[in-house]
Enzyme design. Structure first.
Site, PDB file in Angstrom:
ATOM      1  CG  HIS A  65      -6.831   9.044  -0.576  1.00 55.87           C
ATOM      2  ND1 HIS A  65      -6.921   7.711  -0.915  1.00 55.87           N
ATOM      3  CD2 HIS A  65      -7.040   9.733  -1.718  1.00 55.87           C
ATOM      4  CE1 HIS A  65      -7.155   7.592  -2.211  1.00 55.87           C
ATOM      5  NE2 HIS A  65      -7.244   8.809  -2.721  1.00 55.87           N
ATOM      6  CG  HIS A  94      -4.762  -0.397   4.854  1.00 51.72           C
ATOM      7  ND1 HIS A  94      -4.064   0.194   3.813  1.00 51.72           N
ATOM      8  CD2 HIS A  94      -5.755  -1.108   4.294  1.00 51.72           C
ATOM      9  CE1 HIS A  94      -4.627  -0.167   2.669  1.00 51.72           C
ATOM     10  NE2 HIS A  94      -5.653  -0.972   2.928  1.00 51.72           N
ATOM     11  CB  CYS A 100      -0.918   0.003   1.216  1.00 52.71           C
ATOM     12  SG  CYS A 100      -1.787   1.584   1.398  1.00 52.71           S
ATOM     13  CB  CYS A 112       0.780   1.361   4.359  1.00 54.50           C
ATOM     14  SG  CYS A 112      -0.903   1.019   4.936  1.00 54.50           S
ATOM     15  CG  HIS A 117      -4.301   3.979   3.169  1.00 46.00           C
ATOM     16  ND1 HIS A 117      -3.370   3.281   3.925  1.00 46.00           N
ATOM     17  CD2 HIS A 117      -4.794   4.940   3.996  1.00 46.00           C
ATOM     18  CE1 HIS A 117      -3.310   3.796   5.152  1.00 46.00           C
ATOM     19  NE2 HIS A 117      -4.169   4.818   5.211  1.00 46.00           N
ATOM     20  CG  ASP A 138      -2.422  14.615  -4.987  1.00 43.28           C
ATOM     21  OD1 ASP A 138      -3.419  13.952  -4.677  1.00 43.28           O
ATOM     22  OD2 ASP A 138      -1.764  14.411  -6.041  1.00 43.28           O
TER      23      ASP A 138
HETATM   24  P1  AMP Z   1      -7.495   8.871  -5.846  1.00 47.63           P
HETATM   25  O1  AMP Z   1      -7.443   8.844  -7.342  1.00 47.63           O
HETATM   26  O2  AMP Z   1      -8.694   9.580  -5.299  1.00 47.63           O
HETATM   27  O3  AMP Z   1      -7.306   7.479  -5.256  1.00 47.63           O
HETATM   28  O4  AMP Z   1      -6.284   9.780  -5.372  1.00 47.63           O
HETATM   29  C1  AMP Z   1      -4.990   9.311  -5.264  1.00 47.63           C
HETATM   30  C2  AMP Z   1      -4.113  10.526  -5.222  1.00 47.63           C
HETATM   31  O5  AMP Z   1      -2.855  10.143  -4.714  1.00 47.63           O
HETATM   32  C3  AMP Z   1      -3.863  11.183  -6.586  1.00 47.63           C
HETATM   33  O6  AMP Z   1      -4.328  12.536  -6.555  1.00 47.63           O
HETATM   34  C4  AMP Z   1      -2.347  11.113  -6.744  1.00 47.63           C
HETATM   35  O7  AMP Z   1      -1.825  12.251  -7.356  1.00 47.63           O
HETATM   36  C5  AMP Z   1      -1.896  10.969  -5.319  1.00 47.63           C
HETATM   37  N1  AMP Z   1      -0.622  10.306  -5.137  1.00 47.63           N
HETATM   38  C6  AMP Z   1      -0.213   9.123  -5.666  1.00 47.63           C
HETATM   39  N2  AMP Z   1       1.020   8.816  -5.235  1.00 47.63           N
HETATM   40  C7  AMP Z   1       1.391   9.808  -4.392  1.00 47.63           C
HETATM   41  C8  AMP Z   1       2.559  10.061  -3.623  1.00 47.63           C
HETATM   42  N3  AMP Z   1       3.605   9.206  -3.602  1.00 47.63           N
HETATM   43  N4  AMP Z   1       2.598  11.189  -2.865  1.00 47.63           N
HETATM   44  C9  AMP Z   1       1.563  12.038  -2.863  1.00 47.63           C
HETATM   45  N5  AMP Z   1       0.424  11.855  -3.563  1.00 47.63           N
HETATM   46  C10 AMP Z   1       0.355  10.759  -4.335  1.00 47.63           C
END
Ligand code: AMP
Length: 113
Positions: free
Chosen positions: A99, A46, A4, A7, A97, A30
């Site tokens: 968010h 989680h 994850c 995580c 996870h 983000d």
């Molecule tokens: P969702 O599509 O709602 O599941 O959102 C996932 C979000 O996680 C997206 O806006 C990505 O840009 C963001 N994301 C993915 N990997 C990372 C990371 N390593 N650090 C920060 N944000 C991330």
């Protein structure tokens, strides 16, 4: 939870730009911001998604909503913001996870696409 990404961010295995952290939650920027201020808030426990919130694990979710205004104020946001949760495939969830996207710093359109 193995494999994850959030995580791994919580554990420090993957770096992030942290804005707030305590024993229950983490807020970090983000990497693909959709607004001048765009951060994610996650529970350290989680939970795969909104569909998996239960009476037993919901305290962290309420706690997140109590902390978001404080984090927004810390980012200088005084004119409103949006909190978004994407749930499941049709909801556009890409990381399993739970968010909460916290977006601010510009007028945000409605309805979303
Ligand atoms: P969702 O599509 O709602 O599941 O959102 C996932 C979000 O996680 C997206 O806006 C990505 O840009 C963001 N994301 C993915 N990997 C990372 C990371 N390593 N650090 C920060 N944000 C991330």
């Amino acid at each position: 939870m193995d494999n994850c990404i959030f995580c791994k961010i919580i554990s420090g295995e993957i770096p992030s730009q942290k804005l707030y952290e305590d024993d229950k939650i983490l807020a970090f920027r983000d990497t693909s911001p959709q607004a001048p201020v765009h951060f994610l808030v996650v529970p350290k426990e989680h939970i795969s998604g909104a569909d998996d919130i239960t009476a037993e694990n919901c305290a962290a979710i309420g706690y997140i909503f109590a902390k978001i205004p404080q984090i927004m104020r810390g980012q200088g946001i005084t004119n409103g913001y949006r909190i978004v949760n994407n749930c499941g495939e049709d909801g556009g969830q890409s990381v399993a996870h739970i968010h909460f996207h916290c977006l601010a710093g510009r007028g945000l359109g409605w309805p979303p696409g």
